[in-house]
Design a protein around this motif. Sequence first.
Motif, PDB file in Angstrom:
ATOM      1  N   ALA A  89      15.990 -40.724  -6.061  1.00 36.88           N
ATOM      2  CA  ALA A  89      16.175 -39.421  -6.712  1.00 36.88           C
ATOM      3  C   ALA A  89      15.023 -38.465  -6.446  1.00 36.88           C
ATOM      4  O   ALA A  89      14.977 -37.376  -7.013  1.00 36.88           O
ATOM      5  CB  ALA A  89      16.363 -39.600  -8.217  1.00 36.88           C
ATOM      6  N   ASN A 119      22.218 -33.150  -4.723  1.00 33.83           N
ATOM      7  CA  ASN A 119      21.695 -32.779  -6.037  1.00 33.83           C
ATOM      8  C   ASN A 119      21.660 -33.995  -6.960  1.00 33.83           C
ATOM      9  O   ASN A 119      22.625 -34.290  -7.654  1.00 33.83           O
ATOM     10  CB  ASN A 119      22.558 -31.683  -6.656  1.00 33.83           C
ATOM     11  CG  ASN A 119      21.933 -31.086  -7.906  1.00 33.83           C
ATOM     12  OD1 ASN A 119      20.906 -31.555  -8.372  1.00 33.83           O
ATOM     13  ND2 ASN A 119      22.554 -30.067  -8.445  1.00 33.83           N
ATOM     14  N   PRO A 120      20.525 -34.702  -6.992  1.00 34.60           N
ATOM     15  CA  PRO A 120      20.412 -35.890  -7.848  1.00 34.60           C
ATOM     16  C   PRO A 120      19.925 -35.557  -9.254  1.00 34.60           C
ATOM     17  O   PRO A 120      19.211 -36.338  -9.875  1.00 34.60           O
ATOM     18  CB  PRO A 120      19.379 -36.733  -7.095  1.00 34.60           C
ATOM     19  CG  PRO A 120      18.459 -35.711  -6.491  1.00 34.60           C
ATOM     20  CD  PRO A 120      19.327 -34.515  -6.154  1.00 34.60           C
ATOM     21  N   HIS A 121      20.317 -34.399  -9.771  1.00 36.59           N
ATOM     22  CA  HIS A 121      19.733 -33.867 -11.004  1.00 36.59           C
ATOM     23  C   HIS A 121      19.988 -34.735 -12.224  1.00 36.59           C
ATOM     24  O   HIS A 121      19.255 -34.663 -13.195  1.00 36.59           O
ATOM     25  CB  HIS A 121      20.261 -32.450 -11.262  1.00 36.59           C
ATOM     26  CG  HIS A 121      21.727 -32.390 -11.579  1.00 36.59           C
ATOM     27  ND1 HIS A 121      22.208 -32.317 -12.860  1.00 36.59           N
ATOM     28  CD2 HIS A 121      22.809 -32.412 -10.763  1.00 36.59           C
ATOM     29  CE1 HIS A 121      23.532 -32.286 -12.821  1.00 36.59           C
ATOM     30  NE2 HIS A 121      23.928 -32.340 -11.572  1.00 36.59           N
ATOM     31  N   ASP A 122      21.032 -35.560 -12.198  1.00 34.63           N
ATOM     32  CA  ASP A 122      21.370 -36.335 -13.397  1.00 34.63           C
ATOM     33  C   ASP A 122      21.366 -37.838 -13.124  1.00 34.63           C
ATOM     34  O   ASP A 122      22.075 -38.594 -13.771  1.00 34.63           O
ATOM     35  CB  ASP A 122      22.732 -35.901 -13.944  1.00 34.63           C
ATOM     36  CG  ASP A 122      23.849 -35.994 -12.897  1.00 34.63           C
ATOM     37  OD1 ASP A 122      23.571 -36.455 -11.769  1.00 34.63           O
ATOM     38  OD2 ASP A 122      24.989 -35.609 -13.216  1.00 34.63           O
ATOM     39  N   THR A 123      20.553 -38.281 -12.171  1.00 38.14           N
ATOM     40  CA  THR A 123      20.525 -39.698 -11.824  1.00 38.14           C
ATOM     41  C   THR A 123      19.184 -40.329 -12.182  1.00 38.14           C
ATOM     42  O   THR A 123      18.142 -39.675 -12.124  1.00 38.14           O
ATOM     43  CB  THR A 123      20.767 -39.913 -10.319  1.00 38.14           C
ATOM     44  OG1 THR A 123      19.662 -39.380  -9.588  1.00 38.14           O
ATOM     45  CG2 THR A 123      22.034 -39.236  -9.868  1.00 38.14           C
ATOM     46  N   GLY A 128      20.330 -41.759  -6.564  1.00 40.21           N
ATOM     47  CA  GLY A 128      20.058 -40.747  -5.555  1.00 40.21           C
ATOM     48  C   GLY A 128      20.571 -41.160  -4.189  1.00 40.21           C
ATOM     49  O   GLY A 128      21.768 -41.318  -3.976  1.00 40.21           O
ATOM     50  N   SER A 151      24.953 -39.736  -5.885  1.00 45.39           N
ATOM     51  CA  SER A 151      24.841 -38.541  -6.718  1.00 45.39           C
ATOM     52  C   SER A 151      25.867 -37.531  -6.231  1.00 45.39           C
ATOM     53  O   SER A 151      26.219 -37.495  -5.051  1.00 45.39           O
ATOM     54  CB  SER A 151      23.429 -37.942  -6.653  1.00 45.39           C
ATOM     55  OG  SER A 151      23.107 -37.560  -5.333  1.00 45.39           O
ATOM     56  N   ARG A 410      14.442 -35.238  -8.754  1.00 44.35           N
ATOM     57  CA  ARG A 410      15.785 -34.746  -9.108  1.00 44.35           C
ATOM     58  C   ARG A 410      15.987 -33.264  -8.814  1.00 44.35           C
ATOM     59  O   ARG A 410      16.977 -32.687  -9.263  1.00 44.35           O
ATOM     60  CB  ARG A 410      16.112 -35.037 -10.577  1.00 44.35           C
ATOM     61  CG  ARG A 410      15.995 -36.488 -10.956  1.00 44.35           C
ATOM     62  CD  ARG A 410      16.507 -36.754 -12.361  1.00 44.35           C
ATOM     63  NE  ARG A 410      16.096 -38.089 -12.762  1.00 44.35           N
ATOM     64  CZ  ARG A 410      14.983 -38.350 -13.440  1.00 44.35           C
ATOM     65  NH1 ARG A 410      14.198 -37.350 -13.822  1.00 44.35           N
ATOM     66  NH2 ARG A 410      14.664 -39.585 -13.748  1.00 44.35           N
ATOM     67  N   VAL A 436      16.458 -37.759 -17.992  1.00 38.94           N
ATOM     68  CA  VAL A 436      17.084 -37.891 -16.679  1.00 38.94           C
ATOM     69  C   VAL A 436      17.570 -36.507 -16.239  1.00 38.94           C
ATOM     70  O   VAL A 436      18.768 -36.218 -16.198  1.00 38.94           O
ATOM     71  CB  VAL A 436      18.226 -38.931 -16.711  1.00 38.94           C
ATOM     72  CG1 VAL A 436      18.804 -39.142 -15.316  1.00 38.94           C
ATOM     73  CG2 VAL A 436      17.717 -40.246 -17.258  1.00 38.94           C
ATOM     74  N   LYS A 437      16.594 -35.668 -15.938  1.00 35.98           N
ATOM     75  CA  LYS A 437      16.827 -34.300 -15.509  1.00 35.98           C
ATOM     76  C   LYS A 437      15.710 -33.923 -14.536  1.00 35.98           C
ATOM     77  O   LYS A 437      14.694 -34.619 -14.466  1.00 35.98           O
ATOM     78  CB  LYS A 437      16.776 -33.337 -16.711  1.00 35.98           C
ATOM     79  CG  LYS A 437      17.868 -33.526 -17.742  1.00 35.98           C
ATOM     80  CD  LYS A 437      17.683 -32.541 -18.897  1.00 35.98           C
ATOM     81  CE  LYS A 437      18.738 -32.731 -19.981  1.00 35.98           C
ATOM     82  NZ  LYS A 437      18.507 -31.798 -21.116  1.00 35.98           N
ATOM     83  N   PRO A 438      15.866 -32.827 -13.794  1.00 35.49           N
ATOM     84  CA  PRO A 438      14.731 -32.355 -12.996  1.00 35.49           C
ATOM     85  C   PRO A 438      13.542 -32.039 -13.905  1.00 35.49           C
ATOM     86  O   PRO A 438      13.708 -31.411 -14.953  1.00 35.49           O
ATOM     87  CB  PRO A 438      15.273 -31.077 -12.333  1.00 35.49           C
ATOM     88  CG  PRO A 438      16.755 -31.237 -12.352  1.00 35.49           C
ATOM     89  CD  PRO A 438      17.066 -31.995 -13.609  1.00 35.49           C
TER      90      PRO A 438
END
Length: 577
Positions: A89, A119-123, A128, A151, A410, A436-438
């Motif tokens: 990620a 976009n692995p923003h929520d992993t 990722g 993702s 992320r 689990v966010k950027p």
Amino acid sequence: MKQRQLVLLLAITFLFSFKGVAVKDTIIKGQKGKPPVFSNVIYQGDDKIYKNYPLKPDEFYTPILQGCYPDPAITRKGDDYFMVCSSFAMFPGVPIFHSKDLVNWTDLGGVLNKVSEFNPHDTGISAGVYAPGITYNPHNDTFYMIVTAFSGGLGNIIVKTKDPMKGWGSPVKLGFEGIDPCIFFDDNGKGYVVHNDAPDKGKQLYEGHRVIKIWEYDLANDKVIPGTDKIIVDGGVDLSKKPIWIEAPHLYKKDGRYYLMCAEGGTGGNHSEVIFVSDSPKGPYLPSSNNPILTQRYFPKDRANKVDWAGHADLVQGPDNKYYGVFLGIRPNDKDRVNTGRETFMLPVDWSGTFPVFENGLVPLEPKIKMPKGVTENKTGKDGFFPNGNFTFTENFTSDKLDYRWIGLRGPRENFISLTKKGLQIKPFEVNIKEVKPTSTLFYRQQHNTFSFAATIDYKPESEKDLAGIVCLQNERFNYVFGVTKKGKDTYILLERTEKGQSRVIASAKIEIKKPLRLQVKAAGDSYQFSYAVNGVDFENLGESVSGDILSTNVAGGFTGALVGLYATAANDAQPE
């Protein structure tokens, strides 16, 4: 080993539909006060092994990429070598490096660098994207990078370019399941994709039973050809011995025959590399009688200068026309814990017989190898080449182009950083490092077991929700936060330990900020000490030294190495005692 099983669990847990996240949605609205400005960052590696094994003029160190650079794959076009690794990620996805001689490497950043496409923003950090393959096709003068992305609903994807120095095209989704894909082009220009997959439905014989599949590839339309898939390896070298996690396949052609090289045994202490041969790309494949051709699993666990988990390899012809292999391995610390993650190693390969064998790959690995014949200068760490061994990395944030070793998690680093005359400003997201966010954190990989990381921070928090400083992170549920915040009208520095998602402040001190603060973390194996200097010079320890256990994969799980970062948040929940 059950680590690869965790991958599938992560895939199920974190495989969400694609959703863009606008920066304005994650930055706190109406934030008061000035964002923190970081300057004079110094990372210094000081591992004993490099002092005990100084280089001779014709030698270079392995691992060639220290820190979390696992699952290497490599290709060649003429005198140019390109190598990619997993990034999970971390952002951008799939770090890529270039070399002319296999010794001196230049960091080119990441292949997947557009958040609109990856976009692995929520992993979780270990999802990722991972296990890439990279192949040059001389028939159409095109490079292909193929990878599994957990993702955005991507799955297995492929991207292309004529020149990796100039960027890559958009990802194309491929219509097959499984992981660890690699693409191969035959002498006649025909393409094939090999990958790890589950056995056919109802045919799984035991836990960890996997297969290697091959597909014919449609180059004109960039897709596998439906109905051409075939299982070419079932289980591994010897199915009767219940081998686990046959994976990371790479296909080669030499002297008219086809060679399939795979990892076997799981990405852990039983990891190994094995080889098969066939007269046809679609098999049948026969295993070598001298498998494995690379492993570290047979040696005492307490051996000195231990390198372990060797496997997940790829081969390339060097500038001296000799073969070389890149592969992952780990170097545990004094408590036998893995904090630096899985790193990229290299060995020469003897392919004078029918099957290739990694030279000295079946004895305890040494920290250095001979440079290819004809290569006369080791320039690692000089003239823009990636460093290895012990080195010092100093960052004053005065260059127009930020070093690619600085990464986001992320999401792109560019979403929260800006360069000022005083240094690097981080605009805090209303996101905590445990989410689990950027996050608004600029990360650097831990590349040594013994190291120091120090930064000057110009910052005065306005409220208890504001915090900025340094974070040492294995993942969102296992990390240390060392930073400055408020409690009432007072300013505090604190150290928070998060284990299994449970956080507690283990040390804090009231401070008065009159000038920029110097923060530092020093690690000596498992022992990490956090300290600060209110005058920028005279350091005081904050609490006792602490264990780096939560920064290891042994304790935290997953597939990444520890990261150390410059952190700012407007969603702080750590309060001094």
